[in-house]
Design an enzyme around this catalytic site. Structure first.
Site, short mmCIF file in Angstrom:
data_model
loop_
_atom_site.label_atom_id
_atom_site.label_comp_id
_atom_site.label_asym_id
_atom_site.label_seq_id
_atom_site.Cartn_x
_atom_site.Cartn_y
_atom_site.Cartn_z
N ARG A 54 2.14 10.72 -5.22
CA ARG A 54 2.05 11.01 -3.79
C ARG A 54 3.41 11.34 -3.19
O ARG A 54 3.93 10.63 -2.33
CB ARG A 54 1.40 9.85 -3.01
CG ARG A 54 -0.01 9.54 -3.46
CD ARG A 54 -0.65 8.51 -2.55
NE ARG A 54 -2.01 8.20 -2.99
CZ ARG A 54 -2.83 7.34 -2.37
NH1 ARG A 54 -2.40 6.70 -1.29
NH2 ARG A 54 -4.03 7.12 -2.83
N ASP A 89 0.86 -1.18 0.00
CA ASP A 89 0.00 0.00 0.00
C ASP A 89 0.90 1.23 0.00
O ASP A 89 1.75 1.38 -0.86
CB ASP A 89 -0.94 -0.04 1.20
CG ASP A 89 -2.11 0.93 1.06
OD1 ASP A 89 -2.18 1.65 0.04
OD2 ASP A 89 -2.94 0.99 1.98
N ASP A 115 2.11 6.72 5.48
CA ASP A 115 0.81 7.38 5.64
C ASP A 115 0.85 8.23 6.90
O ASP A 115 1.19 7.73 7.99
CB ASP A 115 -0.32 6.35 5.76
CG ASP A 115 -0.82 5.88 4.40
OD1 ASP A 115 -0.14 6.12 3.40
OD2 ASP A 115 -1.90 5.25 4.37
#
Length: 332
Positions: free
Chosen positions: A224, A167, A171
């Site tokens: 990102r 993933d 984060d």
């Protein structure tokens, strides 16, 4: 679903009222720092948002003042990650774990040499504070490599190498704050770094997600770098973006991002305001270098990071050489 710190055999014995002798036998041995190991007193200090006074802390010190231990196997490593109180955890070799394993507050986790690695899983900071992670490789995580969430704050990620996760590599979500990501290498991955959980999470994230991202190499990663929702200010400076196939930085959902002094090379969309189904964010770009790139987007004004901390901007033309010489593992 967020994983929580798993109970160790020592913790289970303690809850069952085991004897002191049995508890001692269950505790992993504490190894002294080996010659040439990590010296907390000699470490550089956290900078950027990890250094500011906020949330009752004056900055990020990690496990300074606590025991210094060296771990060589995953079970011992996870046991120390799960302990209360400050620890400097020196990692020697590869720690093979699964899922997202909890890392408690007041910890420094640092790799020894250039081959210390967390593989197979990642580390989760859930309502934690005052954590330093340095000089480690993170590879092949089956979820996020690092998850900083639920109002965790004062986290410093420095001189690490991130690749090939299932993933996100990092984060920073759900009200996290006061984070610095510095001198790391990101490669062989798509979704690199997310700030802000979702478009619907503004009530938790507004006024938080203050993050400094500097002197990192985003090497062939797709997107990102970061993607931001709601956070302000997010300070992206003196990074080297190279061959990023989708985009560099995306400011969305009224985030406020300052992108300055970076070197973009072969990036078709270096800066976006708004992305996919997320609405536009404010973004100020200045003093960047673009080589074979598309046009950056700009929108609105952003709170200046100098309101919170002092910093020195390196000339963007020098960034590729500086980052090549200093980013990643084995450089501290």
């Amino acid at each position: 679903m967020t994983s929580r710190p798993r109970p160790t055999r020592r913790a289970v014995l303690a809850s069952a009222g085991a004897s002191a002798a049995l508890l001692a036998a269950a505790a992993p041995a504490r190894a002294a720092a080996r010659p040439g190991g990590y010296a907390p007193s000699a470490m550089q200090h956290a900078d950027g948002f990890a250094s500011i006074a906020a949330h009752g802390l004056s900055g990020t010190t990690g496990g300074a003042g606590g025991p210094v231990v060296t771990v060589t196997d995953a079970e011992t490593f996870l046991d120390y990650c799960d302990r209360e109180g400050p620890y400097v955890i020196q990692v020697s070799g590869a720690m093979e774990i699964t899922s997202k394993q909890g890392l408690r507050s007041n910890k420094t986790v640092v790799g020894l040499g250039d081959d210390a690695e967390i593989t197979g899983g990642g580390l989760d900071m859930y309502r934690r504070h005052n954590v330093i992670i340095r000089n480690l490789r993170f590879t092949h995580a089956d979820d996020d490599s690092l998850s900083i969430q639920q109002s965790s704050h004062h986290i410093w990620i420095d001189h690490c190498d991130f690749s090939s996760g299932a993933d996100g590599l990092i984060d920073i979500v759900r009200g996290a704050d006061c984070v610095t990501v510095s001198w790391n290498r990101f490669h062989d991955h798509s979704k690199t770094m997310l700030l802000g959980h979702s478009d619907a999470n503004g009530s938790q994230d507004r006024g938080r997600l203050r993050v400094s991202i500097h002197h990192n190499l985003f090497d062939g990663t797709a997107q990102r770098h970061p993607r931001v929702r709601f956070g302000e200010p997010v300070h992206v400076y003196n990074n080297h973006f190279r061959n990023n196939t989708l985009y560099g930085v995306a400011s969305t959902e009224d985030a406020g991002v300052l992108v300055e002094g970076n070197h973009f090379e072969n990036v078709p969309h270096p800066i976006y305001s708004g992305y996919d189904e997320s609405g536009p964010g404010r973004v100020v770009e200045r003093a960047n270098v673009y080589v074979n790139c598309g046009a950056p987007e700009r929108f609105g004004t952003v709170t200046e990071p100098r309101t919170f901390y002092a910093y020195t901007l390196d000339a963007p033309a020098t960034v590729p050489a500086l980052v090549a010489a200093g980013a990643g593992v084995g450089r501290i």
